[in-house]
Structure formats: C-alpha cells, structure tokens
Design an enzyme around this catalytic site. Structure first.
Site, PDB file in Angstrom:
ATOM      1  N   ASN A  18       0.842  -1.197   0.000  1.00 46.47           N
ATOM      2  CA  ASN A  18       0.000   0.000   0.000  1.00 46.47           C
ATOM      3  C   ASN A  18       0.880   1.252   0.000  1.00 46.47           C
ATOM      4  O   ASN A  18       1.767   1.392   0.838  1.00 46.47           O
ATOM      5  CB  ASN A  18      -0.913   0.008   1.222  1.00 46.47           C
ATOM      6  CG  ASN A  18      -1.911   1.152   1.206  1.00 46.47           C
ATOM      7  OD1 ASN A  18      -1.534   2.309   1.204  1.00 46.47           O
ATOM      8  ND2 ASN A  18      -3.190   0.817   1.220  1.00 46.47           N
ATOM      9  N   CYS A  83      -6.732  -1.444   5.794  1.00 45.46           N
ATOM     10  CA  CYS A  83      -7.007  -2.358   4.690  1.00 45.46           C
ATOM     11  C   CYS A  83      -8.445  -2.804   4.882  1.00 45.46           C
ATOM     12  O   CYS A  83      -8.726  -3.788   5.570  1.00 45.46           O
ATOM     13  CB  CYS A  83      -6.067  -3.543   4.632  1.00 45.46           C
ATOM     14  SG  CYS A  83      -6.305  -4.499   3.098  1.00 45.46           S
ATOM     15  N   LEU A  84      -9.349  -2.031   4.304  1.00 53.80           N
ATOM     16  CA  LEU A  84     -10.778  -2.258   4.501  1.00 53.80           C
ATOM     17  C   LEU A  84     -11.184  -3.672   4.120  1.00 53.80           C
ATOM     18  O   LEU A  84     -11.890  -4.362   4.869  1.00 53.80           O
ATOM     19  CB  LEU A  84     -11.557  -1.225   3.684  1.00 53.80           C
ATOM     20  CG  LEU A  84     -13.077  -1.314   3.705  1.00 53.80           C
ATOM     21  CD1 LEU A  84     -13.681   0.085   3.748  1.00 53.80           C
ATOM     22  CD2 LEU A  84     -13.591  -2.052   2.474  1.00 53.80           C
ATOM     23  N   VAL A  85     -10.724  -4.147   2.978  1.00 55.57           N
ATOM     24  CA  VAL A  85     -11.185  -5.448   2.501  1.00 55.57           C
ATOM     25  C   VAL A  85     -10.603  -6.592   3.337  1.00 55.57           C
ATOM     26  O   VAL A  85     -11.236  -7.642   3.491  1.00 55.57           O
ATOM     27  CB  VAL A  85     -10.879  -5.623   0.999  1.00 55.57           C
ATOM     28  CG1 VAL A  85      -9.384  -5.802   0.744  1.00 55.57           C
ATOM     29  CG2 VAL A  85     -11.678  -6.773   0.405  1.00 55.57           C
ATOM     30  N   TYR A 140     -11.822  -3.828  -6.351  1.00 57.18           N
ATOM     31  CA  TYR A 140     -11.669  -5.270  -6.169  1.00 57.18           C
ATOM     32  C   TYR A 140     -12.312  -6.089  -7.286  1.00 57.18           C
ATOM     33  O   TYR A 140     -13.143  -5.601  -8.049  1.00 57.18           O
ATOM     34  CB  TYR A 140     -12.294  -5.701  -4.834  1.00 57.18           C
ATOM     35  CG  TYR A 140     -11.985  -4.789  -3.677  1.00 57.18           C
ATOM     36  CD1 TYR A 140     -10.670  -4.554  -3.289  1.00 57.18           C
ATOM     37  CD2 TYR A 140     -13.012  -4.157  -2.972  1.00 57.18           C
ATOM     38  CE1 TYR A 140     -10.387  -3.712  -2.225  1.00 57.18           C
ATOM     39  CE2 TYR A 140     -12.738  -3.325  -1.910  1.00 57.18           C
ATOM     40  CZ  TYR A 140     -11.430  -3.092  -1.540  1.00 57.18           C
ATOM     41  OH  TYR A 140     -11.150  -2.252  -0.496  1.00 57.18           O
ATOM     42  N   ASN A 170      -2.267  -5.128  -6.083  1.00 52.90           N
ATOM     43  CA  ASN A 170      -2.440  -3.969  -5.205  1.00 52.90           C
ATOM     44  C   ASN A 170      -1.676  -2.741  -5.689  1.00 52.90           C
ATOM     45  O   ASN A 170      -2.123  -1.609  -5.505  1.00 52.90           O
ATOM     46  CB  ASN A 170      -2.032  -4.322  -3.773  1.00 52.90           C
ATOM     47  CG  ASN A 170      -2.794  -3.501  -2.744  1.00 52.90           C
ATOM     48  OD1 ASN A 170      -3.962  -3.155  -2.943  1.00 52.90           O
ATOM     49  ND2 ASN A 170      -2.145  -3.184  -1.634  1.00 52.90           N
ATOM     50  N   CYS A 201     -11.736   1.687  -0.511  1.00 56.79           N
ATOM     51  CA  CYS A 201     -10.402   1.072  -0.433  1.00 56.79           C
ATOM     52  C   CYS A 201      -9.388   2.175  -0.181  1.00 56.79           C
ATOM     53  O   CYS A 201      -9.368   3.170  -0.921  1.00 56.79           O
ATOM     54  CB  CYS A 201     -10.084   0.367  -1.753  1.00 56.79           C
ATOM     55  SG  CYS A 201      -8.397  -0.272  -1.865  1.00 56.79           S
ATOM     56  N   VAL A 202      -8.547   2.010   0.841  1.00 60.69           N
ATOM     57  CA  VAL A 202      -7.553   3.057   1.119  1.00 60.69           C
ATOM     58  C   VAL A 202      -6.384   3.034   0.137  1.00 60.69           C
ATOM     59  O   VAL A 202      -5.566   3.945   0.139  1.00 60.69           O
ATOM     60  CB  VAL A 202      -7.001   2.959   2.562  1.00 60.69           C
ATOM     61  CG1 VAL A 202      -8.026   3.413   3.569  1.00 60.69           C
ATOM     62  CG2 VAL A 202      -6.523   1.561   2.860  1.00 60.69           C
ATOM     63  N   GLN A 203      -6.314   2.001  -0.705  1.00 62.11           N
ATOM     64  CA  GLN A 203      -5.235   1.943  -1.693  1.00 62.11           C
ATOM     65  C   GLN A 203      -5.625   2.607  -3.009  1.00 62.11           C
ATOM     66  O   GLN A 203      -4.761   3.063  -3.749  1.00 62.11           O
ATOM     67  CB  GLN A 203      -4.840   0.473  -1.941  1.00 62.11           C
ATOM     68  CG  GLN A 203      -3.810   0.237  -3.037  1.00 62.11           C
ATOM     69  CD  GLN A 203      -2.380   0.617  -2.681  1.00 62.11           C
ATOM     70  OE1 GLN A 203      -2.145   1.547  -1.916  1.00 62.11           O
ATOM     71  NE2 GLN A 203      -1.419  -0.104  -3.241  1.00 62.11           N
TER      72      GLN A 203
END
Length: 261
Positions: A18, A83-85, A140, A170, A201-203
C-alpha cells in the site's frame, strides 16, 4: 515544553504494497494544518500483502498484532489499520474484534493506544452522515466487492449499486488516476441514495475526486481514507475538519452543490 509535544503522532498499520494510505491521510491532515494549529507526524508498520485475494488478506491480518506492538514502541497516540477489505474478509463485525485485539496488544506492550480501522471508520462515517442507502466504487474483483457490499449491508446500510474495477494487483490499484472517480460515479445508479463512496479502499486514490463528485452529484461523498482521517481526529480529541475531505470533514456539509448532472 519539548519539540515533540507540538506534534501528534499517528501510527499507520499498512499492507506492504500500500502506498496510498501514507499519501492521502497525511495530505488531508497537512491541509488541516493550514487552518488549525495542530501538527502531525506519521509512523508506519507494514504487513505483507501483494495481491488482493482472500488468502493473502487473511494471512496479512494475522500479522497486524505485531504492527500494533511495533507502533506502540514509538508511543504513537492513535493507530489506524488501513485495509478495509482485509477486515471485511474476516467476517461480519470483525472491525470491532480487530480493534479490541490490537488495542490489547498495544496495552500489553505498555502503551495503551486507541486503534481504529478503515472498515469501521467507513461504517461509522456513513452512519454519521445519516446514510441509509449508498452506491459505491471498489477496485476489487467482483467476489470481493460483493463481500464488501454484504458487510456494509449487514451494518444496516443498503447498497443500491456498486462498480467493481476488478484490479487484483495492489500496486495496480494504487496507480489508478485519483481523478477517475469524478467520472466513474456516473456509471452508478444513485437515484434515491444518501451518499456516494468514491473509493471503498484506502489503496485506490480518490482524494481529488471527493468534492468534485459532491459538486456534480449533489450528494455527500466519502472514501475509506476520508473516513479513516475523521476517526483519527476523533480519537485524538481534535476538531473533525480538513479541507478537501468533503462532507464528512466539513461538519457534514457537502461542497457547494447543484442538481444531479
């Protein structure tokens, strides 16, 4: 007063691949520094993860306690697991279990610290906006996107529509144009929704798009990064305001709005 006491130390628990969390969250808090006196420093610990697949996400999450302990060595004042997911892949309500587990690890290392995560921050942000129905953009693959949708709906928020960009790598997620969501939202059905999630998503970069979408859609718009920033400020007992963060970071008021374009 020592030099260090002028700064609030923010710990970031980050997937190893990330690169966006350490870009967008500091950008929001640095923008805040232009209007308020508080100052921040950022300190990261990483968990291995390269591909956004369930097996890697679960293995990565098992490493999060080590990160919480390492950051507590630095006496940070708050920790944010982004990492939300990964959190959502561990089952309904896991954002609460993760917080308890990581706060316990930090406390046992002699530095009791609030630990939030982007999954819980997004849910809390939606509820604070009073959002009952949303549409979302995710980077995703569709199975993981549906899992995110199910997790959000289990928290009592209906997902009317979603857009899955289906990017498994990622680093490829991080390389997306941060202004792309300002047009991608138009592919969503937003009729009757209360808010738009520009990036669950934070990425996936989206910060420049947040207020662009608000102005074009007339709807409060947030992202996982914006919601995480709000919770960082809340856990530091600071005013939850930051320029460029949309409605969630401007006392609930979206950027200057017009009718849906």
């Amino acid at each position: 007063m020592s030099f260090a006491t002028h700064y609030r130390r923010v710990g970031l628990i980050v997937p190893s691949s990330n690169v966006t969390m350490e870009t967008e969250i500091p950008a929001l808090l640095k923008a805040r520094e232009t209007i308020l006196p508080d100052r921040f420093t950022f300190h990261s610990s990483r968990m291995r993860m390269k591909s956004v697949v369930k097996e890697e996400l679960e293995a990565m999450d098992s490493d999060s306690e080590r990160c919480a302990v390492e950051l507590s060595d630095a006496a940070v004042e708050v920790q944010a697991y982004a990492c939300l997911v990964a959190i959502m892949s561990m089952g309904h309500g896991y954002h609460r279990q993760s917080r308890v587990k990581l706060e316990k690890a930090a406390a046992e290392n002699g530095c009791a610290t609030p630990v939030l995560n982007s999954a819980g921050a997004l849910i809390d942000g939606l509820k604070e906006l009073g959002a009952k129905k949303v549409s979302i953009i995710c980077p995703y693959m569709k199975p993981l996107t549906r899992m995110v949708v199910d997790y959000i709906e289990n928290e009592g928020i209906e997902v009317q529509d979603f857009l899955a960009l289906e990017i498994p790598d990622n680093l490829d997620v991080a390389s997306q144009d941060p202004t792309a969501p300002s047009e991608l939202w138009r592919k969503l059905d937003v009729r009757g929704v209360d808010a738009i999630i520009a990036s669950a998503c934070v990425q996936m970069p989206s910060l420049p798009s947040i207020e662009m979408i608000e102005r074009a859609s007339g709807l409060p718009t947030l992202s996982a990064a914006v919601a995480t920033t709000r919770q960082i400020l809340r856990n530091l007992n600071l005013t939850e305001v930051a320029p460029g963060g949309g409605a969630l970071l401007s006392n609930g008021l979206p950027a200057t709005l017009r009718d849906v374009a």
